[in-house]
Design a protein around this motif. Structure first.
Motif, mmCIF file in Angstrom:
data_model
loop_
_atom_site.group_PDB
_atom_site.id
_atom_site.type_symbol
_atom_site.label_atom_id
_atom_site.label_comp_id
_atom_site.label_asym_id
_atom_site.label_seq_id
_atom_site.Cartn_x
_atom_site.Cartn_y
_atom_site.Cartn_z
ATOM 1 N N UNK A 32 0.846 -1.187 0.000
ATOM 2 C CA UNK A 32 0.000 0.000 0.000
ATOM 3 C C UNK A 32 0.885 1.242 0.000
ATOM 4 N N UNK A 33 0.375 2.314 -0.588
ATOM 5 C CA UNK A 33 1.175 3.536 -0.654
ATOM 6 C C UNK A 33 0.291 4.743 -0.926
ATOM 7 N N UNK A 34 0.869 5.906 -0.726
ATOM 8 C CA UNK A 34 0.211 7.172 -1.033
ATOM 9 C C UNK A 34 1.117 7.970 -1.958
ATOM 10 N N UNK A 35 0.532 8.882 -2.708
ATOM 11 C CA UNK A 35 1.322 9.748 -3.579
ATOM 12 C C UNK A 35 0.655 11.110 -3.662
ATOM 13 N N UNK A 36 1.481 12.157 -3.617
ATOM 14 C CA UNK A 36 0.970 13.515 -3.728
ATOM 15 C C UNK A 36 1.477 14.149 -5.011
ATOM 16 N N UNK A 37 1.064 15.393 -5.235
ATOM 17 C CA UNK A 37 1.423 16.105 -6.455
ATOM 18 C C UNK A 37 2.212 17.354 -6.106
ATOM 19 N N UNK A 38 3.131 17.725 -6.976
ATOM 20 C CA UNK A 38 3.863 18.975 -6.791
ATOM 21 C C UNK A 38 3.080 20.159 -7.356
ATOM 22 N N UNK A 39 1.960 19.885 -8.016
ATOM 23 C CA UNK A 39 1.139 20.934 -8.621
ATOM 24 C C UNK A 39 -0.191 21.078 -7.884
ATOM 25 N N UNK A 40 -0.885 19.981 -7.702
ATOM 26 C CA UNK A 40 -2.166 19.996 -6.985
ATOM 27 C C UNK A 40 -1.886 19.791 -5.496
ATOM 28 N N UNK A 41 -1.397 20.817 -4.873
ATOM 29 C CA UNK A 41 -0.984 20.717 -3.476
ATOM 30 C C UNK A 41 -2.165 20.359 -2.577
ATOM 31 N N UNK A 42 -1.900 19.448 -1.646
ATOM 32 C CA UNK A 42 -2.929 19.016 -0.716
ATOM 33 C C UNK A 42 -3.735 17.825 -1.187
ATOM 34 N N UNK A 43 -3.601 17.451 -2.448
ATOM 35 C CA UNK A 43 -4.324 16.289 -2.970
ATOM 36 C C UNK A 43 -3.421 15.064 -2.862
ATOM 37 N N UNK A 44 -3.909 14.026 -2.209
ATOM 38 C CA UNK A 44 -3.148 12.789 -2.012
ATOM 39 C C UNK A 44 -4.021 11.621 -2.454
ATOM 40 N N UNK A 45 -3.451 10.725 -3.230
ATOM 41 C CA UNK A 45 -4.155 9.507 -3.640
ATOM 42 C C UNK A 45 -3.545 8.323 -2.896
ATOM 43 N N UNK A 46 -4.394 7.432 -2.394
ATOM 44 C CA UNK A 46 -3.951 6.269 -1.621
ATOM 45 C C UNK A 46 -4.402 4.990 -2.315
ATOM 46 N N UNK A 47 -3.559 3.955 -2.266
ATOM 47 C CA UNK A 47 -3.842 2.710 -2.971
ATOM 48 C C UNK A 47 -3.437 1.506 -2.129
ATOM 49 N N UNK A 48 -4.211 0.426 -2.193
ATOM 50 C CA UNK A 48 -3.856 -0.796 -1.459
ATOM 51 C C UNK A 48 -2.879 -1.695 -2.199
ATOM 52 N N UNK A 49 -2.632 -1.386 -3.468
ATOM 53 C CA UNK A 49 -1.764 -2.229 -4.289
ATOM 54 C C UNK A 49 -1.346 -1.469 -5.540
ATOM 55 N N UNK A 50 -0.358 -2.020 -6.226
ATOM 56 C CA UNK A 50 0.073 -1.402 -7.488
ATOM 57 C C UNK A 50 -1.009 -1.539 -8.558
ATOM 58 N N UNK A 51 -1.696 -2.675 -8.575
ATOM 59 C CA UNK A 51 -2.733 -2.869 -9.588
ATOM 60 C C UNK A 51 -3.861 -1.853 -9.429
ATOM 61 N N UNK A 52 -4.172 -1.478 -8.185
ATOM 62 C CA UNK A 52 -5.217 -0.485 -7.959
ATOM 63 C C UNK A 52 -4.809 0.868 -8.526
ATOM 64 N N UNK A 53 -3.549 1.225 -8.345
ATOM 65 C CA UNK A 53 -3.060 2.494 -8.892
ATOM 66 C C UNK A 53 -3.091 2.474 -10.417
ATOM 67 N N UNK A 54 -2.670 1.364 -11.011
ATOM 68 C CA UNK A 54 -2.655 1.276 -12.466
ATOM 69 C C UNK A 54 -4.070 1.328 -13.045
ATOM 70 N N UNK A 55 -5.024 0.735 -12.338
ATOM 71 C CA UNK A 55 -6.415 0.813 -12.787
ATOM 72 C C UNK A 55 -6.901 2.254 -12.775
ATOM 73 N N UNK A 56 -6.558 2.993 -11.729
ATOM 74 C CA UNK A 56 -6.978 4.389 -11.665
ATOM 75 C C UNK A 56 -6.323 5.211 -12.772
ATOM 76 N N UNK A 57 -5.081 4.923 -13.078
ATOM 77 C CA UNK A 57 -4.391 5.669 -14.132
ATOM 78 C C UNK A 57 -5.059 5.424 -15.488
ATOM 79 N N UNK A 58 -5.427 4.174 -15.767
ATOM 80 C CA UNK A 58 -6.153 3.883 -17.011
ATOM 81 C C UNK A 58 -7.451 4.681 -17.054
ATOM 82 N N UNK A 59 -8.215 4.620 -15.980
ATOM 83 C CA UNK A 59 -9.481 5.347 -15.937
ATOM 84 C C UNK A 59 -9.278 6.856 -16.065
ATOM 85 N N UNK A 60 -8.198 7.348 -15.462
ATOM 86 C CA UNK A 60 -7.915 8.780 -15.520
ATOM 87 C C UNK A 60 -7.725 9.257 -16.955
ATOM 88 N N UNK A 61 -7.028 8.483 -17.758
ATOM 89 C CA UNK A 61 -6.775 8.893 -19.141
ATOM 90 C C UNK A 61 -8.055 8.808 -19.988
#
Length: 203
Positions: free
Chosen positions: A132-161
């Motif tokens: 599990x991990x979290x990641x923030x942005x250097x542009x959208x300050x204060x916004x943090x995304x949290x994920x239980x796994x790498x696959x969850x993050x990759x799924x969100x990235x696909x959906x984001x695009x």
């Protein structure tokens, strides 16, 4: 840009993953994981960062070579000009606009998906695929995304695009497959311990 089908969170994470580069985000994720109770040495840290960044660089090369081989339309072109694509099943919508500005290069495959999958493959090798991990942005300050796994993050990235209106899902899924293959190749062939010559002292 508002939507009757996209949720507020989908809009937020579409903007989040577009605010900075994939390279920035995955280096931030690596840094987070290294600081999350993983007692690695400086040498191990350097190895992990090197492997992640080589994988991302190689994935980007593979992706951009494919982009200019296929030269596929972006959604903004394909949807607005659907009546010119030779497929009678598609209907043009000249007024359609994406959530985000369309990048000035071909659509297929998705660069973000390709690079992200390569990085995730390497990090999953070192930390476990269900880390599990979290990641923030250097542009959208204060916004943090949290994920239980790498696959969850990759799924969100696909959906984001896709939700951003700048990619079709096939480009994202195929990009992830390419990035995964690149990450696995780097793990198997790069940064392998060199064989010492007979009689050579160990450092």
């Amino acid at each position: 840009m508002t939507s009757v089908t996209r949720t507020a969170d989908q809009t937020l994470f579409s903007q989040f993953w577009n605010a900075s580069t994939a390279v920035f985000y995955w280096n931030r994720i690596a840094l987070f994981l290294l600081g999350k109770e993983h007692h690695t040495t400086l040498q191990e840290n350097a190895l992990i960062f090197a492997a992640v960044n080589v994988a991302m660089a190689d994935a980007a090369i593979a992706c951009w070579e494919a982009k200019y081989y296929y030269v596929a339309w972006r959604p903004v072109t394909a949807i607005r000009l659907a009546d010119t694509d030779g497929n009678p099943a598609t209907i043009a919508d000249p007024s359609w606009v994406p959530l985000l500005n369309t990048p000035p290069h071909p659509e297929y495959p998705s660069g973000h998906s390709t690079v992200s999958a390569a990085a995730a493959t390497v990090l999953a090798h070192y930390f476990g695929k269900n880390s599990s991990f979290m990641v923030d942005s250097d542009v959208m300050t204060g916004v943090v995304r949290s994920f239980p796994s790498f696959s969850a993050a990759l799924t969100e990235i696909v959906n984001a695009r896709v939700f951003a209106g700048i990619h079709f899902r096939t480009a994202c899924n195929d990009g992830q497959a390419t990035g995964t293959a690149v990450g696995e190749y780097v793990l198997q062939h790069a940064f392998r311990r060199a064989e010492r010559e007979e009689g050579e002292d160990e450092d």
